[in-house]
Design an enzyme around this catalytic site. Structure first.
Site, PDB file in Angstrom:
ATOM      1  N   ASP A   1     -10.264  39.073  -8.514  1.00  0.00           N
ATOM      2  CA  ASP A   1      -9.742  37.800  -9.279  1.00  0.00           C
ATOM      3  C   ASP A   1      -8.622  38.096 -10.148  1.00  0.00           C
ATOM      4  OD1 ASP A   1      -9.414  35.099 -10.100  1.00  0.00           O
ATOM      5  OD2 ASP A   1     -11.201  34.972 -11.213  1.00  0.00           O
TER       6      ASP A   1
ATOM      7  N   SER B   1      -9.241  31.031 -18.654  1.00  0.00           N
ATOM      8  CA  SER B   1      -8.794  32.068 -17.665  1.00  0.00           C
ATOM      9  C   SER B   1      -7.517  32.845 -17.729  1.00  0.00           C
ATOM     10  CB  SER B   1      -8.924  31.305 -16.132  1.00  0.00           C
ATOM     11  OG  SER B   1     -10.262  30.829 -16.196  1.00  0.00           O
TER      12      SER B   1
ATOM     13  N   HIS C   1      -7.800  33.056  -9.516  1.00  0.00           N
ATOM     14  CA  HIS C   1      -8.099  31.628  -9.335  1.00  0.00           C
ATOM     15  C   HIS C   1      -7.281  30.727 -10.300  1.00  0.00           C
ATOM     16  CE1 HIS C   1     -10.946  32.407 -13.018  1.00  0.00           C
ATOM     17  NE2 HIS C   1     -10.227  31.055 -13.090  1.00  0.00           N
TER      18      HIS C   1
END
Length: 359
Positions: A128, A211, A97
């Site tokens: 992911d 992230s 992402h």
């Protein structure tokens, strides 16, 4: 659900209590030998406690100095995240992402403000994870060392490293709060909608920009890649403090090695039924199962005799009410395992055995 994106630790409460007690005793009179021995015992405990704090602080500093140079900032066209240097050839692992639909990125290492160009090798939204590669490998680029996921324990001290809110090379600390979590990301705000098993839950702050960074133990090993933080629907889906999740190092290593070697993921290790499906609701508009829309020829469901129109209500011992609950149930299984599927067809409940395929 997207990722919610220093001074050493102060003495803990036990140290404060010791110091307070000493101050109180110093102002008191008393000549008994037993009281004197108590004073000396307490006085001896203070340097031991301070020494323990110093050792912990030294451990933090050592890990940060060792690992932080391997954590980079990744800038896509409109998004910003973090990444971890995987090898000295310039491969960097991050979240799918973070890369989104982009193919080129600007990367800033911890030791330099110069921006380097990286290109996408492969993105694997199902877990992911993604790998990008630097076009030019700077001198001294240092790869991180991944830990053993099976040895991660609840209560371990961990540090989260990344670029929260664009603040490059930031470090937060916490503990491993739980292991083996199965978590489903939201598909909005850039999330992939992935259902990921065996995630590491941590109290270390995970904010937007963390992230793709590193969750590190005090041995200096990356035990996970932070991917998302829990949200609280009661607070307007704002981040729930102290509940973050990281993809375990074992999954990171398996996926990344395949991408580097083959340019894609060839063995997902993820169980699948081999269907296209949708959530169905009952007369009260409550989610009540997963309707089979299409059956993949030769897949697990096809071999078990499932047909379009069947409504799956249980997988093994797990109730199935939504596509998410089906994904989470499958995440706990492996390809090749046998289980049962309970479903309704023409108003009648049926049950079949199925050998799970691979996603």
């Amino acid at each position: 659900m997207d990722a919610r994106r220093s001074r050493g630790p102060r003495p803990g409460p036990s140290v404060v209590v010791l110091l307070s007690c000493l101050g109180l005793l110093a102002g008191c009179s008393g000549s008994s030998s037993s009281r004197g021995r108590g004073d000396s015992t307490r006085q001896a405990a203070v340097p031991e406690a301070v020494g323990a704090v110093d050792d912990l602080e030294d451990g933090y500093l050592r890990v940060i100095k060792d690992v932080l140079p391997s954590v980079v900032q990744i800038q896509a066209r409109n998004d910003l995240g973090s990444g971890v240097v995987y090898d000295e050839q310039g491969h960097i692992v991050t979240n799918a992402h973070v890369v989104g639909d982009e193919r080129t990125f600007r990367v800033t290492t911890a030791n330099s403000e110069d921006q380097l160009t990286a290109r996408l090798v492969f993105s694997y939204p199902e877990q992911d994870l993604a790998v990008v590669k630097l076009e030019r490998v700077p001198q001294g680029l240092k790869a991180a060392t991944l830990g053993d996921s099976s040895k991660v324990e609840v209560g371990q001290i961990v540090l989260a490293m990344g670029s929260p809110l664009g603040l490059a090379s930031s470090v937060t600390q916490g503990i491993v709060s739980a292991t083996g979590r199965t978590v489903t990301e939201g598909s909005g705000n850039g999330g992939t909608g992935a259902t990921i098993a065996d995630m590491v839950q941590t109290s270390a702050a995970i904010n937007p920009g963390n992230s793709g960074g590193a969750l590190v133990n005090l041995d200096g090993r990356v035990i996970g890649i932070p991917a998302l933080a829990a949200t609280d629907p009661g607070l307007g889906d704002s981040a729930a403090p102290g509940i973050g999740f990281a993809i375990p190092a074992s999954t990171v290593k398996s996926v990344t090695d395949q991408i580097i070697e083959n340019g894609r993921v060839t063995d997902s290790g993820r169980a699948a039924l081999g269907i296209t499906a949708r959530t169905v609701v009952n007369d009260d508009y409550q989610a009540a199962g997963v309707a089979v829309v299409e059956v993949l020829a030769g897949g697990a469901a096809d071999k078990a005799g499932l047909e379009p129109g069947d409504v799956i209500t249980r997988l093994g011992d797990e109730d199935i009410t939504t596509l998410t609950s089906l994904s989470e149930a499958l995440a706990a299984d492996k390809p090749g395992e046998r289980t049962t599927v309970t479903f309704t067809r023409d108003g009648r409940e049926k049950k079949v055995e199925v050998t799970l395929g691979e996603q």
